[in-house]
Design a protein around this motif. Structure first.
Motif, PDB file in Angstrom:
ATOM      1  N   UNK A 260       0.841  -1.199   0.000  1.00 23.08           N
ATOM      2  CA  UNK A 260       0.000   0.000   0.000  1.00 23.08           C
ATOM      3  C   UNK A 260       0.876   1.248   0.000  1.00 23.08           C
ATOM      4  N   UNK A 261       0.501   2.237  -0.782  1.00 31.97           N
ATOM      5  CA  UNK A 261       1.169   3.534  -0.758  1.00 31.97           C
ATOM      6  C   UNK A 261       0.192   4.612  -1.204  1.00 31.97           C
ATOM      7  N   UNK A 262       0.298   5.789  -0.595  1.00 33.45           N
ATOM      8  CA  UNK A 262      -0.506   6.920  -1.060  1.00 33.45           C
ATOM      9  C   UNK A 262      -0.025   7.428  -2.411  1.00 33.45           C
ATOM     10  N   UNK A 263       1.178   7.039  -2.821  1.00 37.60           N
ATOM     11  CA  UNK A 263       1.695   7.400  -4.139  1.00 37.60           C
ATOM     12  C   UNK A 263       1.153   6.403  -5.156  1.00 37.60           C
ATOM     13  N   UNK A 264      -0.169   6.442  -5.366  1.00 35.58           N
ATOM     14  CA  UNK A 264      -0.840   5.400  -6.151  1.00 35.58           C
ATOM     15  C   UNK A 264      -0.308   5.319  -7.575  1.00 35.58           C
ATOM     16  N   UNK A 265       0.022   6.435  -8.169  1.00 37.42           N
ATOM     17  CA  UNK A 265       0.508   6.433  -9.538  1.00 37.42           C
ATOM     18  C   UNK A 265       1.875   5.815  -9.702  1.00 37.42           C
TER      19      UNK A 265
END
Length: 376
Positions: A275-280
């Motif tokens: 999981x990462x908030x840097x989805x792109x």
């Protein structure tokens, strides 16, 4: 991680790789005419290159510029450059071999920005779009893609899984073209056109630095998913042997550092992403056509945490730059290597001094991939 003292410096506290020979490697340039194509599109304008003196002081370098891609051809990320050029080339080739007035379906997988760019391009060209979306993409980003009149297929798997499904769907439909921004053996021409499309961004940076009376860049930091934008950056700056060669740094999330892991091992590998908030940037496999350029042309690679990206996005916002978590990764990565443990060693490896010019590629605005701290 492995440690080869002749070419790498990897610390225990920072996921980091460096290669001293990168600035001596050269390659062929991107084709001419891409910038002219983009300049003829409705709404084209160079995106800002914003100087931020406070960051230069913090990083102890001469000047810092941020290439702000928060509004590119009406979309909140740089991806429209590659999608528009590749779709143009693909449709022209299809028409040459199969003349028909019937519309086709542009198919793609995405974790946000590329899918919307393909969908927007299809709508503007009177074509259809079918976009495959993996888990972890924010509902607002999905809604933005749907607003471009695209058919949406959501999947429970990873980005790599979505790419597989998109490729299968395009291969089994006679009226479909896969417009994917990652390559693999047997599918390399269209991803190559996407990379070519990103060359416009590099040309703009050259012009804007010259207009700002800046010296050539000493360091360029680029966020990396599968590596297509980084391939374009390497191509541009390693194809000009008469110009000073800048250091090129890739930045990835720690949860999806496939390029860093591949560089460390010396060969392309696939990893299981988290999981990462840097989805792109949540990609597990480097693009096959990007890998040779990244392997030979990148000076360094670093992986960063979500909190580091979040802090960088907030700081850029205070300085007037709209940057989503992926775009802000460039600042977070440079901070990690120039202000943390081992900073002097990193500066030496990259050839940076107190007068160096640093360019950060902020690849998306805050509207590109909405996120929250509580999950997707």
């Amino acid at each position: 991680m492995l440690n080869n003292a002749s070419s790498t410096r990897i610390t225990r506290t920072l996921p980091w790789f460096s290669r001293r020979a990168a600035r001596s490697w050269t390659c062929a340039p991107a084709p001419a005419g891409v910038r002219d194509f983009h300049a003829a599109l409705p709404g084209y304008a160079p995106t800002p290159l914003t100087e931020l003196p406070s960051l230069a002081a913090e990083l102890a370098v001469g000047r810092v510029f941020v290439k702000d891609e928060s509004s590119r051809l009406g979309l909140p990320a740089f991806k429209a450059l590659g999608a528009s050029w590749a779709a143009h080339r693909a449709l022209a080739e299809r028409t040459a071999h199969h003349p028909s007035a019937e519309p086709v379906t542009l198919v793609s997988a995405t974790d946000g920005n590329h899918g919307r760019a393909v969908a927007r391009t299809a709508r503007l060209l009177g074509q259809r779009a079918h976009i495959f979306i993996p888990r972890g993409v924010h509902p607002d980003a999905v809604a933005a893609i749907a607003s471009e009149q695209a058919e949406i297929t959501r999947l429970p798997g990873t980005y790599d899984d979505a790419v597989h499904h998109a490729a299968e769907a395009a291969a089994t439909a006679a009226d479909a073209i896969l417009i994917q921004d990652t390559a693999w053996p047997g599918y390399e021409t269209i991803p190559g056109w996407i990379v070519e499309g990103y060359s416009t961004l590099c040309v703009e940076i050259d012009e804007q630095l010259a207009a700002a009376d800046a010296t050539p860049p000493g360091l360029i930091a680029v966020p990396v998913g599968v590596g297509s934008l980084a391939q374009a950056i390497v191509t541009h700056y390693r194809s000009r042997p008469s110009a000073p060669a800048p250091a090129l740094l890739s930045v990835e999330p720690e949860a999806a550092a496939c390029v860093l892991e591949s560089l460390t091992r010396g060969q392309p590998v696939s990893i299981t992403t988290g999981h990462t908030t840097m989805a792109g940037l949540n990609c597990g496999t480097p693009s096959s056509i990007a890998w040779p350029y990244l392997h030979r042309g990148l000076d360094a690679a670093v992986a960063i945490t979500d909190p580091a990206s979040t802090r960088a996005a907030g700081d850029l916002a205070e300085l007037g730059v709209s940057s989503g978590p992926c775009g802000a990764a460039a600042l977070a990565g440079v901070r990690a290597i120039l202000t943390g443990e081992g900073a002097e060693e990193h500066r030496t490896a990259l050839g940076l001094g107190p007068a160096s010019v640093v360019v950060l590629l902020s690849t998306e605005g805050t509207a590109a991939n909405p996120h929250s701290t509580t999950g997707h």
